[in-house]
Design a protein around this motif. Structure first.
Motif, PDB file in Angstrom:
ATOM      1  N   MET A   1       8.735  -5.110   2.343  1.00 22.10           N
ATOM      2  CA  MET A   1       7.744  -4.530   2.428  1.00 22.10           C
ATOM      3  C   MET A   1       6.268  -5.457   2.651  1.00 22.10           C
ATOM      4  SD  MET A   1       8.430  -1.113   3.461  1.00 22.10           S
ATOM      5  CE  MET A   1       9.551   0.476   4.498  1.00 22.10           C
TER       6      MET A   1
ATOM      7  N   LYS B   1       6.663   3.052   7.185  1.00 15.64           N
ATOM      8  CA  LYS B   1       6.889   2.028   7.558  1.00 15.64           C
ATOM      9  C   LYS B   1       5.646   1.110   7.070  1.00 15.64           C
ATOM     10  CE  LYS B   1       7.068   3.896  12.377  1.00 15.64           C
ATOM     11  NZ  LYS B   1       5.494   4.743  12.999  1.00 15.64           N
ATOM     12  N   LYS B   2       6.041  -0.095   6.728  1.00 16.98           N
ATOM     13  CA  LYS B   2       4.780  -0.763   6.378  1.00 16.98           C
ATOM     14  C   LYS B   2       3.144  -0.356   7.113  1.00 16.98           C
ATOM     15  CE  LYS B   2       4.035  -5.574   5.101  1.00 16.98           C
ATOM     16  NZ  LYS B   2       4.068  -7.096   6.080  1.00 16.98           N
ATOM     17  N   SER B   3       3.296  -0.593   7.371  1.00 16.22           N
ATOM     18  CA  SER B   3       1.627  -0.679   7.612  1.00 16.22           C
ATOM     19  C   SER B   3       1.169   0.900   6.638  1.00 16.22           C
ATOM     20  CB  SER B   3       1.243   0.020   9.128  1.00 16.22           C
ATOM     21  OG  SER B   3       2.083   0.444   9.975  1.00 16.22           O
ATOM     22  N   ALA B   4       2.015   2.126   6.985  1.00 15.33           N
ATOM     23  CA  ALA B   4       1.692   3.342   6.097  1.00 15.33           C
ATOM     24  C   ALA B   4       1.859   3.710   4.455  1.00 15.33           C
ATOM     25  CB  ALA B   4       2.434   4.213   6.561  1.00 15.33           C
TER      26      ALA B   4
ATOM     27  N   VAL C   1       1.618  -0.130   2.603  1.00 19.53           N
ATOM     28  CA  VAL C   1       1.405  -0.917   1.802  1.00 19.53           C
ATOM     29  C   VAL C   1       0.220  -1.319   0.894  1.00 19.53           C
ATOM     30  CG1 VAL C   1       0.056  -2.819   3.409  1.00 19.53           C
ATOM     31  CG2 VAL C   1       1.196  -4.091   2.336  1.00 19.53           C
ATOM     32  N   GLU C   2      -1.145  -0.644   1.624  1.00 17.65           N
ATOM     33  CA  GLU C   2      -2.300   0.034   1.088  1.00 17.65           C
ATOM     34  C   GLU C   2      -2.114   1.104  -0.133  1.00 17.65           C
ATOM     35  OE1 GLU C   2      -4.139  -2.255   1.741  1.00 17.65           O
ATOM     36  OE2 GLU C   2      -3.452  -3.674   2.982  1.00 17.65           O
TER      37      GLU C   2
END
Length: 234
Positions: free
Chosen positions: A87, A59-62, A64-65
């Protein structure tokens, strides 16, 4: 003036839980890194545990950072790289275990991110079909029905065989399996000359660094009158 001796920990993820990912994750992450996620595109693997980490969907949210994402895959490496780019993951954050030409970089990646001195002791190769493996469905499986209709197995797969780079998708029950844990497929160290009635490899040769050496050794282990069967992408 005071200086902090606190070392900033880089957060990483491993993308891929096949043989490459498992090879990496058998080792402890170095103290300079923290493993935040292990992800895979296969829904059947989601929720399974590797070490202390549960496999999750990418998932991008998991992701990207995070500071680095290790692509622990070969066959699907370019698809995963494109997926990460979509992503919004910058190229400099993506670490490939195989480069664009398919050259194996697993050892370099393992040395950089894991407490790793050498690959785990190679799995002893035995001339028998692998037992208790988790069946996967790749290119060999896709052509099985057609090959049955064509009489492929009766003609080419009699006697003892070996499936090089089988990855869980074994050609026939009378095949041994050779994969990354057994050693370098270019050399097939430990296999005597003229050992098998047929030698098969699907979607592996294009990832070999030295194709000439590989073909020489693949021919080397075929018995006289036997078959060397190679499937590669178009």
């Amino acid at each position: 003036m005071m200086f902090s001796d606190k070392v900033e920990i880089m957060k990483i993820a491993v993308f891929g839980t096949g043989s490459v990912g498992k090879t990496l994750l058998e080792n402890t992450v170095k103290s300079a890194y923290e493993l935040m996620a292990v992800v895979d595109n296969d829904p059947q693997k989601w929720g399974e545990q590797i070490g202390q980490t549960v496999i999750s969907p990418p998932k991008k949210s998991a992701l990207v950072e995070l500071d680095k994402i290790i692509v622990a895959a070969n066959e699907k490496r370019n698809e995963i790289r494109s997926q990460l780019a979509e992503m919004g993951i910058p190229t400099e954050k993506i670490v490939m275990c195989f480069d664009e030409n398919g050259k194996n970089r697993i050892r370099d990646v393992a040395m950089e991110f894991f407490d790793f001195t050498e690959f785990p002791v190679k799995k002893q190769f035995t001339k028998e079909a692998p037992k208790n493996y988790e069946k996967t469905f790749h290119e060999t499986y896709k052509s099985r029905e057609r090959r049955c209709k064509e009489g492929f197995f009766e003609k080419y797969c009699r006697g003892e065989g070996i499936d090089i780079g089988w990855g869980g998708d074994l050609l026939t029950p009378n095949c041994s399996g050779w994969d990354i844990e057994n050693g370098d497929a270019q050399y097939l160290d430990g296999i005597d000359d003229e050992s098998f009635d047929f030698v098969y490899s699907s979607h592996c040769l294009e990832h070999i660094y030295d194709v000439r050496t590989a073909l020489k050794n693949w021919f080397r282990i075929v018995k006289k009158g036997g078959y060397l069967i190679i499937a590669v992408p178009h």
